[in-house]
Every structure is written in structure tokens, then in C-alpha cells.
Design a protein around this motif. Structure first.
Motif, PDB file in Angstrom:
ATOM      1  N   LEU A 209       0.828  -1.129  -0.334  1.00 24.98           N
ATOM      2  CA  LEU A 209       0.307  -0.093  -0.147  1.00 24.98           C
ATOM      3  C   LEU A 209       0.753   1.382   0.056  1.00 24.98           C
ATOM      4  CD1 LEU A 209      -3.343  -0.871   2.661  1.00 24.98           C
ATOM      5  CD2 LEU A 209      -3.448  -0.933  -0.112  1.00 24.98           C
ATOM      6  N   GLN A 210       2.135   1.215  -0.027  1.00 19.61           N
ATOM      7  CA  GLN A 210       3.140   2.444   0.098  1.00 19.61           C
ATOM      8  C   GLN A 210       2.650   3.301  -1.677  1.00 19.61           C
ATOM      9  OE1 GLN A 210       4.743   3.813   1.958  1.00 19.61           O
ATOM     10  NE2 GLN A 210       4.597   1.225   3.869  1.00 19.61           N
ATOM     11  N   GLU A 211       2.608   2.376  -2.015  1.00 17.07           N
ATOM     12  CA  GLU A 211       2.172   2.589  -3.696  1.00 17.07           C
ATOM     13  C   GLU A 211       0.413   3.622  -3.203  1.00 17.07           C
ATOM     14  OE1 GLU A 211       2.940   1.470  -7.895  1.00 17.07           O
ATOM     15  OE2 GLU A 211       3.739   0.125  -6.744  1.00 17.07           O
ATOM     16  N   GLN A 212      -0.276   4.594  -3.769  1.00 15.18           N
ATOM     17  CA  GLN A 212      -0.890   4.936  -4.490  1.00 15.18           C
ATOM     18  C   GLN A 212      -2.124   3.885  -5.296  1.00 15.18           C
ATOM     19  OE1 GLN A 212      -1.997   8.164  -2.685  1.00 15.18           O
ATOM     20  NE2 GLN A 212       0.187   7.450  -1.520  1.00 15.18           N
ATOM     21  N   ASN A 213      -3.111   4.742  -5.485  1.00 14.39           N
ATOM     22  CA  ASN A 213      -4.163   4.284  -5.639  1.00 14.39           C
ATOM     23  C   ASN A 213      -4.299   2.668  -5.834  1.00 14.39           C
ATOM     24  OD1 ASN A 213      -5.452   6.313  -6.456  1.00 14.39           O
ATOM     25  ND2 ASN A 213      -3.788   6.346  -8.197  1.00 14.39           N
ATOM     26  N   ALA A 214      -4.004   1.966  -4.873  1.00 15.77           N
ATOM     27  CA  ALA A 214      -4.244   0.299  -4.096  1.00 15.77           C
ATOM     28  C   ALA A 214      -5.543   0.667  -3.089  1.00 15.77           C
ATOM     29  CB  ALA A 214      -3.269  -0.258  -3.712  1.00 15.77           C
ATOM     30  N   ILE A 215      -6.562  -0.551  -3.451  1.00 12.39           N
ATOM     31  CA  ILE A 215      -7.522  -0.792  -2.067  1.00 12.39           C
ATOM     32  C   ILE A 215      -6.945  -2.696  -2.011  1.00 12.39           C
ATOM     33  CG2 ILE A 215      -9.727   0.266  -3.279  1.00 12.39           C
ATOM     34  CD1 ILE A 215     -10.641  -2.452  -4.442  1.00 12.39           C
ATOM     35  N   VAL A 216      -7.722  -2.923  -1.371  1.00 10.03           N
ATOM     36  CA  VAL A 216      -7.064  -4.375  -0.436  1.00 10.03           C
ATOM     37  C   VAL A 216      -8.985  -4.731  -0.656  1.00 10.03           C
ATOM     38  CG1 VAL A 216      -7.249  -5.346   1.800  1.00 10.03           C
ATOM     39  CG2 VAL A 216      -5.599  -3.180   1.137  1.00 10.03           C
ATOM     40  N   LEU A 217      -8.902  -6.649  -0.934  1.00 10.26           N
ATOM     41  CA  LEU A 217      -9.484  -7.471  -0.977  1.00 10.26           C
ATOM     42  C   LEU A 217      -9.760  -8.674  -0.308  1.00 10.26           C
ATOM     43  CD1 LEU A 217     -12.404  -8.108  -2.315  1.00 10.26           C
ATOM     44  CD2 LEU A 217     -10.684  -9.498  -4.576  1.00 10.26           C
ATOM     45  N   HIS A 218      -9.885  -9.214   0.858  1.00 10.89           N
ATOM     46  CA  HIS A 218      -9.818  -9.674   1.323  1.00 10.89           C
ATOM     47  C   HIS A 218     -10.952 -10.375   1.220  1.00 10.89           C
ATOM     48  CE1 HIS A 218     -11.036 -12.335   5.595  1.00 10.89           C
ATOM     49  NE2 HIS A 218      -9.420 -12.733   5.082  1.00 10.89           N
ATOM     50  N   ALA A 219     -10.622 -12.429   0.567  1.00  8.69           N
ATOM     51  CA  ALA A 219     -11.423 -13.275   0.256  1.00  8.69           C
ATOM     52  C   ALA A 219     -11.784 -14.587   0.640  1.00  8.69           C
ATOM     53  CB  ALA A 219     -11.512 -13.510  -1.015  1.00  8.69           C
TER      54      ALA A 219
END
Ligand SMILES: *Cc1c(COP(=O)(O)O)cnc(C)c1O
Length: 465
Positions: A209-219
């Protein structure tokens, strides 16, 4: 050539009384096509036949074809497999109240998108959504066609041309072609895999997540378990990490229970309320798995990200129909009234105690007294299925039939009306009462008795003496 001309013409056959009856039942075009086809078939095979078929023979062949053509292939079955959420058998059977809701809505106009108070356009899913919020404490809700659609919509609306961070421990294939990585690709999001097959750490998420523009998916892993040297951060920890990086955590729960499965001697299936309380921004799950309702995808969570989903053009393509919403609302009301365990069939089946199942299977056995096949009652195991609680089982009692060529007997059972779906274990035909609806018990016993008799008489004829 001469003999072929002995067959009557289509026009001649159509003038018979039998043909008139066929036309009445099946319509003229279809009857005509069936008679033509039958005649063509007869001409093709005529050389092998000794006598010419008469009108009656030809029309009964045509009738057979008509019956085949108009016989629906989507049929109710008796599920004696012991798998509660059997995806191939349509997952959750609906509650009586849900059936009544379908009946009242299906053949009539309804308030699907109509606000009665104001006499103008209303919101299609609003009634269902306020119920869902009340039940789970979510700020907002959205219903789509199924959970695959829910995940696709969430990723498309929130992460198109962005990155989605997911752990390698969760890159699963659910069955029926749902692979988490493929859905992510379809959404236009870039997949960022972190961790290893068995372990992922908070630091892995932090780094990605250091890089911008990311979301987290937990499945949810749905249909398999990893055991041994494993590690995954708790959902609360993941939510905190996402929040610190000013981004969103989407939790694909898969089955998504509203009740605690641990109450019934099963493992604990992650609950919708828990996921929301842990801080997931969006939670999605199926309507026809442990919820016990119609096929649907339910998305719950914070209002702000949800409104992006709601207003995305894809939402229109994935919207549920009035029948889905009618059945879903009726199902949710069982939870609101705290009666889901005894009104929702899936929960009735999960909650059935081994003693009760033993009593039922003993009644089955009594009904079969006098039939020659050796049958026994055995302790055994049912499973929940539907991608929930992998490896978890429920103790049950089974009816076990020892018949010759048991696999062939299974196919006889599948040809019953309605078909009976059983399973094989140690070469015995096994029927589990847990997944048979109690009102089907009598019918099942009648069919089983008939099938056993037919099978025996066929077998006696075919067995060498
Ligand atoms: C079952 C499942 C899906 C797909 O849900 P459908 O309602 O069948 O589309 C998606 N994700 C997970 C984790 C599942 O278990």
C-alpha cells in the motif's frame, strides 16, 4: 422404393382423430414437425423393418417425440445426498413465506419501482436494503444478481485502472468458473499478489500500500482449508491498515452467515455482522448460500463507497429482478423476527439433531419392510457445501441399501419422478434424511419402493441363472 410409398402422407395422418388430439395439446406447427420427422425416420430405417407401421404406430412415435420436446429439463428433485447447499441442485430451497411472496408478486403488477405515498418512481431495491441495514448494522446496502456480480461491481467501481492487493492465501477458484484472479482482471483492476500460499503478514499489506491507488480485497477461501504453518492478519488489523493508507477494504465473505454456525456443532463460518464490526468498508456475500434465500449478491457497508457502486453503469446490468427481491425480502424477515432457524429450510437442515434424523430414517426403514434388498441404518456425515465450512461435517443417520450394481441403481433413482439424488459409499446406495424436505418423506418412500421393485425384476431377468 415401392414399400416406402406404403407410408401414409402427413396430410392423411393429420386428418386422424389422434392427430387432432396431438394438435390440441402441442399446437399445429410442433405436431406437424414431429409427424414429418417421424416419417423421415421411418423411411430411413424402413429397410430393416418387416412390416409397415400403421397410422397408430406412427402417431405414437410422433407423440413420444412431442413429449420429449415439451418435457422441461429444469425439474424439482429430492436431494438425499446430504449436501445442504448443493450448487448443482440449486443451493437453498426457499421458505414457505418466500414461496408465498413469489406467488403474490409473480402474476401481478407490483410496487417494484413505485413509491405509493408519493405516487411516483421509487427505488427498486430500497425495501430489501433497509431490512439488510437493520439486520446487520450496515450504513448502506445494495443487491445484485449474485455474489460474483457483487465482487465484479465492487472492483470495477472502486479499482478500475487501480491496483487491488490480495494475499496469495486467498487466490481461490470457487467452482463453476469463479476464480478470484479472473474476476479481478475482468474488472480492469491490476492484481497485486502478496504473501505466500500459506502465510501473509501485516507488513506485506503495508508494503503493497506504499504505492498510491490501491484497495484491499479479502476473500473467503470457501472450498478448501489451509492448515499447518499458516498465518494471516485478523480482519480488524487489515481494516486498520487500509484506513491508515486512506483506502478501502472489501471483504468477499462468499457464504456470509447471519447466524453463528458454531451453535450447531460446526466450525465458525465468518459472519456478516462480524466483518462489518471488524471495519470492512464493503462486505459481499451470496443470497442462496447460508442466508437460505434466492440467488442474489448482497453488498453491505459504508454509504460513500456503496454509492459509487450504485451509480456505476454496470449496476444496471447486474440488477436483481422482482422475483429475487420478493423472495429475498421474505427470507430476511425470518431473521428480523428471529425465526430463521425453524423457517428457513437451510437452517432447519443444519439444526436437525442426529436423534431426530435417526427417528426419520427408522420410519423410512419401517416403510420398506418386506422388500428383499438388505437395508441398514448407519451413522454417517452430512456436509454444508456451497463453499462454506470446508471440511466441516454434521453427524447424521443414513439409509444404506445393498443392491447389485449400485451405480446402476443410482441411475434408476435419477429416473424417478421427481428424480432422487443419492450417493454411493463403499458400494452401498446412501440416502441422508438431513437434506430431504420432511414433506417429501412419504413420496420418497413410495418412489424408493417402486424403484427397488422395478430394479429387482429387471435384475432377475438379466442375471444369469
Ligand atoms: C460462492 C462464492 C462466490 C460466488 O457467489 P455466487 O453467488 O455463486 O455468484 C464468490 N466468492 C466466494 C468467496 C464464494 O464462496
Amino acid at each position: 422404393m415401392n414399400e416406402l410409398s406404403g407410408l401414409p402422407s402427413v396430410e392423411h395422418l393429420l386428418q386422424t382423430e389422434i392427430a387432432a388430439l396431438l394438435v390440441e395439446s402441442y399446437g399445429r406447427p410442433l405436431t406437424l414437425a414431429a409427424i414429418r420427422n417421424t416419417l423421415a425416420d421411418l423411411r430411413l430405417h424402413h429397410a430393416y423393418q418387416k412390416t409397415l407401421p400403421d397410422n397408430h404406430d406412427i402417431l405414437s412415435l410422433a407423440h413420444k417425440e412431442l413429449m420429449g420436446l415439451t418435457q422441461p429439463t429444469l425439474l424439482p428433485v429430492i436431494n438425499a445426498s446430504g449436501v445442504v447447499l448443493h450448487t448443482n441442485l440449486g443451493r437453498a430451497p426457499l421458505s414457505q413465506a418466500a414461496l408465498r411472496a413469489l406467488e403474490s408478486i409473480a402474476g401481478s403488477y407490483c410496487t417494484l419501482e413505485y413509491n405509493l405515498d408519493e405516487g411516483k418512481r421509487g427505488e427498486r431495491t430500497q425495501h430489501t436494503e433497509s431490512l439488510l441495514c437493520r439486520l446487520t448494522g450496515a450504513e448502506a446496502a445494495l443487491v445484485v444478481n449474485n455474489n460474483a456480480a457483487a465482487v465484479l461491481l465492487a472492483l470495477t467501481a472502486l479499482a478500475r485502472r487501480k491496483r487491488v492487493v490480495i494475499s496469495r492465501t486467498q487466490l481461490v477458484e470457487i467452482g463453476g468458473g469463479f476464480r478470484v484472479p479472473d474476476v479481478m482482471k475482468q474488472s480492469g483492476a491490476k492484481l497485486v499478489e502478496i504473501g505466500t500460499t500459506n502465510r501473509v503478514h501485516p507488513a506485506d499489506y503495508e508494503e503493497a500500500l506504499q504505492e498510491q491507488n490501491a484497495i484491499v480485497l479479502h476473500a473467503h477461501r470457501s472450498n478448501f482449508r489451509i492448515t499447518g504453518f499458516t498465518s494471516e492478519p485478523e480482519l480488524t488489523e487489515l481494516a486498520a491498515i487500509a484506513r491508515n493508507h486512506n483506502t478501502i477494504l472489501v471483504d468477499d465473505l462468499g457464504s456470509g452467515a447471519l447466524l453463528d454456525t458454531a451453535r450447531f456443532g460446526l466450525g465458525h463460518e465468518p459472519m456478516v455482522q462480524e466483518s462489518l464490526a471488524a471495519g470492512a468498508d464493503l462486505v459481499c456475500f451470496s443470497g442462496d448460500k447460508l442466508l437460505g434465500g434466492p440467488q442474489a449478491g448482497i453488498i453491505l457497508g459504508r454509504a460513500e463507497p456503496l454509492s459509487k457502486l450504485r451509480h456505476h453503469p454496470l449496476a444496471r446490468a447486474l440488477r436483481p429482478d422482482k422475483l429475487c427481491l420478493a423472495a429475498l425480502t421474505a427470507t430476511l424477515l425470518h431473521y428480523l423476527k428471529d425465526e430463521a432457524i425453524w423457517q428457513v429450510p437451510v437452517w432447519q437442515m443444519i439444526a436437525a439433531k442426529p436423534e431426530q434424523l435417526k427417528e426419520r430414517v427408522e420410519r423410512w426403514k419401517d416403510r420398506l419392510q418386506g422388500l428383499p434388498s438388505p437395508y441398514a441404518i448407519l451413522p454417517g456425515l452430512s456436509t454444508v457445501g456451497g463453499g462454506s465450512l470446508p471440511g466441516e461435517t454434521l453427524p447424521t443417520f443414513l439409509l444404506a441399501l445393498s443392491v447389485p450394481q449400485s451405480n446402476r441403481f443410482l441411475s434408476y433413482l435419477r429416473q424417478a419422478t421427481p428424480p432422487i439424488i443419492a450417493r454411493l459409499e463403499n458400494d452401498q446406495v446412501i440416502l441422508d434424511p438431513r437434506t430431504v424436505l420432511p414433506e417429501q418423506d412419504e413420496l420418497l418412500m413410495d418412489l424408493l419402493q417402486q424403484t427397488l421393485q422395478t430394479y429387482q425384476s429387471h435384475n432377475l431377468k438379466s442375471l444369469p441363472t
